[in-house]
Motif scaffolding. Structure first.
Motif, PDB file in Angstrom:
ATOM      1  N   ARG A  82      15.198  -9.425  -5.265  1.00 27.61           N
ATOM      2  CA  ARG A  82      15.101  -9.098  -3.849  1.00 27.61           C
ATOM      3  C   ARG A  82      16.061  -9.902  -2.980  1.00 27.61           C
ATOM      4  NH1 ARG A  82       8.553  -8.180  -2.826  1.00 27.61           N
ATOM      5  NH2 ARG A  82       8.361  -6.453  -4.308  1.00 27.61           N
ATOM      6  N   ALA A 360       4.968  -3.961  -8.634  1.00 26.31           N
ATOM      7  CA  ALA A 360       6.100  -3.599  -7.787  1.00 26.31           C
ATOM      8  C   ALA A 360       5.975  -4.129  -6.367  1.00 26.31           C
ATOM      9  CB  ALA A 360       6.271  -2.080  -7.774  1.00 26.31           C
ATOM     10  N   GLY A 363       6.769  -7.882  -6.701  1.00 29.96           N
ATOM     11  CA  GLY A 363       7.962  -8.231  -7.464  1.00 29.96           C
ATOM     12  C   GLY A 363       7.707  -9.229  -8.569  1.00 29.96           C
ATOM     13  N   ARG A 382      11.683 -13.093  -7.309  1.00 29.85           N
ATOM     14  CA  ARG A 382      10.954 -11.849  -7.085  1.00 29.85           C
ATOM     15  C   ARG A 382      11.864 -10.642  -7.354  1.00 29.85           C
ATOM     16  NH1 ARG A 382       7.278 -14.526  -7.884  1.00 29.85           N
ATOM     17  NH2 ARG A 382       5.542 -15.054  -6.491  1.00 29.85           N
ATOM     18  N   LEU A 383      11.296  -9.667  -8.047  1.00 35.20           N
ATOM     19  CA  LEU A 383      12.057  -8.508  -8.490  1.00 35.20           C
ATOM     20  C   LEU A 383      12.022  -7.386  -7.469  1.00 35.20           C
ATOM     21  CD1 LEU A 383      10.744  -8.534 -12.152  1.00 35.20           C
ATOM     22  CD2 LEU A 383      13.158  -8.746 -11.531  1.00 35.20           C
ATOM     23  N   ASP A 384      13.142  -6.738  -7.309  1.00 37.13           N
ATOM     24  CA  ASP A 384      13.197  -5.499  -6.539  1.00 37.13           C
ATOM     25  C   ASP A 384      12.977  -4.307  -7.462  1.00 37.13           C
ATOM     26  OD1 ASP A 384      13.918  -3.911  -4.096  1.00 37.13           O
ATOM     27  OD2 ASP A 384      15.536  -3.269  -5.420  1.00 37.13           O
TER      28      ASP A 384
END
Length: 402
Positions: A82, A360, A363, A382-384
């Motif tokens: 992110r 989701a 993230g 944190r994942l996008d």
């Protein structure tokens, strides 16, 4: 099958043929060097290629890269964080970044299971990146000739899905032009297919039949060369206003990338066990629209249902023709996944049986171990978005190794 090592005649013979005899009495014999380097992770090997020409020659040799892949079968991820709009990262399951790949700003990473990375925008831009070579391929934005004058294209709102055809090895991209207005049911969703590196005759989008009911294009999964979609959550809003369309939240549409045609719709395993006899039942039924996710695990289509009672049920499609599902997991999640998490997506099952799960909305990436019934959070930014990288890590010779 055991990986070739110093005791393997094939490996020893190949190394004697391809590596000059050491003139330095302190140098390792080629077959010993082969075995030593084989034990190292891919990230370290990519750095060690700079030591000397002979080490680079060894670590790019197909015999060595194949043996290394067999010895280190652990899955790798394609991740977009992110806090980094311009990069795609190859990451292992410990959260360690192996390689950083430059990508276009503002593009979302598609959840694919390929040796390629696909990124796209809702505004009709799609690019395919090759992590091994650094090459980038921009798909044309112009529509198929049959769709040139369609109303949907005045202000394009697009989704993309990508998968590989096993019989030909071709990678195909499916594009969905969504309705221009969320509730414009008088418009059709438009579907087009493009073949990556399919030659001059395929270097354009091909219009394909539309589908009704409307599909939820951002809740799709690709398994066995077929793109599966859940039905659009707009039908949930219609139910809220008292319009029962008869379309269930776990109704699944499927598009075959081989034939480039729609297959028949199938019913998921959730809504058939519920009724709408009273207000509470109706509310529970409506909540399903926002609690189910499609994914691919172990080569099968999987429907993930994050239940209100804080459990995660995973249903595997065992027989498409007869619409049969098997519930292979029912995981208690109250200690790890918030009750209001709206998009719980299992990504893969590791060789050790651990389940990798993306939350989701936050993230966060979790790893669930069924042997101990415990969750562990992967320590990373944190994942996008995240996908599975199926390429050989030792082929990552270009780009920023980190």
């Amino acid at each position: 099958m055991a990986s070739p090592g110093p005791s393997s005649p094939l490996a020893s013979r190949s190394m004697r043929q391809r590596t000059p005899a050491a003139s330095n009495p302190g140098a390792l014999p080629p077959d010993v060097l082969f075995d030593v380097l084989l034990r190292l992770p891919a990230k370290e090997l990519c750095r060690l290629r700079a030591v000397c020409r002979s080490w680079r020659s060894l670590t790019v040799d197909p015999l060595f890269t194949g043996a290394h892949a067999a010895r280190h079968p652990g899955p790798s991820l394609l991740a977009k964080f992110r806090d980094d709009e311009a990069s795609i990262h190859v990451v292992d399951l410990s959260g360690t970044v192996v390689k950083r790949i430059a990508g276009p700003d503002g593009h979302e990473l598609l959840c694919t299971r390929l040796d390629l990375a696909c990124v796209a925008t809702k505004g009709n831009s799609c690019r395919v990146l090759n992590p091994a070579t650094g090459a980038a391929y921009a798909l044309p934005e112009s529509p198929a000739l049959e769709h040139a004058n369609c109303e949907n294209l005045r202000d394009p709102y697009t989704f993309f899905a990508s998968g590989r055809v096993a019989s030909t090895g071709e990678c195909k991209v499916l594009r969905v032009f969504n309705r221009t207005e969320f509730d414009a049911f008088d418009q059709q969703q438009l579907f087009e297919v493009f073949t990556i590196n399919g030659g001059a005759s395929n270097a354009r989008w091909r219009a394909r039949e539309s589908h009704y009911p409307f599909v939820e294009a951002n809740n799709a999964a690709v398994a066995g060369g077929v793109v599966y979609f859940l039905t659009d959550c707009a039908y949930d809003l219609m139910l809220f206003f008292g319009v029962n369309t008869g379309i269930h939240p776990d109704c699944i549409a499927s598009f075959d990338l081989v034939t480039e045609e729609w297959r028949r719709d199938i019913q998921g395993p959730i809504s058939s066990s519920l009724s709408m006899d009273n207000a509470d039942a109706t509310e529970e039924y409506r909540s399903i629209w926002h609690k189910i996710t499609l994914t691919e695990l172990k080569g099968s289509l999987v429907l993930a249902y994050h239940r209100r009672n804080l459990s995660l049920d995973l249903w595997f499609l065992s027989d498409f023709e007869n619409g049969l599902w098997l519930k292979e997991y029912s995981i208690q999640t109250e200690s790890a996944i918030p009750a209001d998490e709206y998009f719980v997506k299992p990504l893969l099952v590791s060789d050790g049986g651990r389940l990798v799960i993306l939350l989701a909305s936050t993230g966060i990436l979790l790893i669930y171990d069924p042997r101990t019934n415990t969750f562990a959070e992967v320590e990373m930014r944190r994942l996008d978005a995240v996908g599975i990288y199926t390429g050989n890590l030792l082929s990552l010779q270009c780009g920023d190794m980190v």
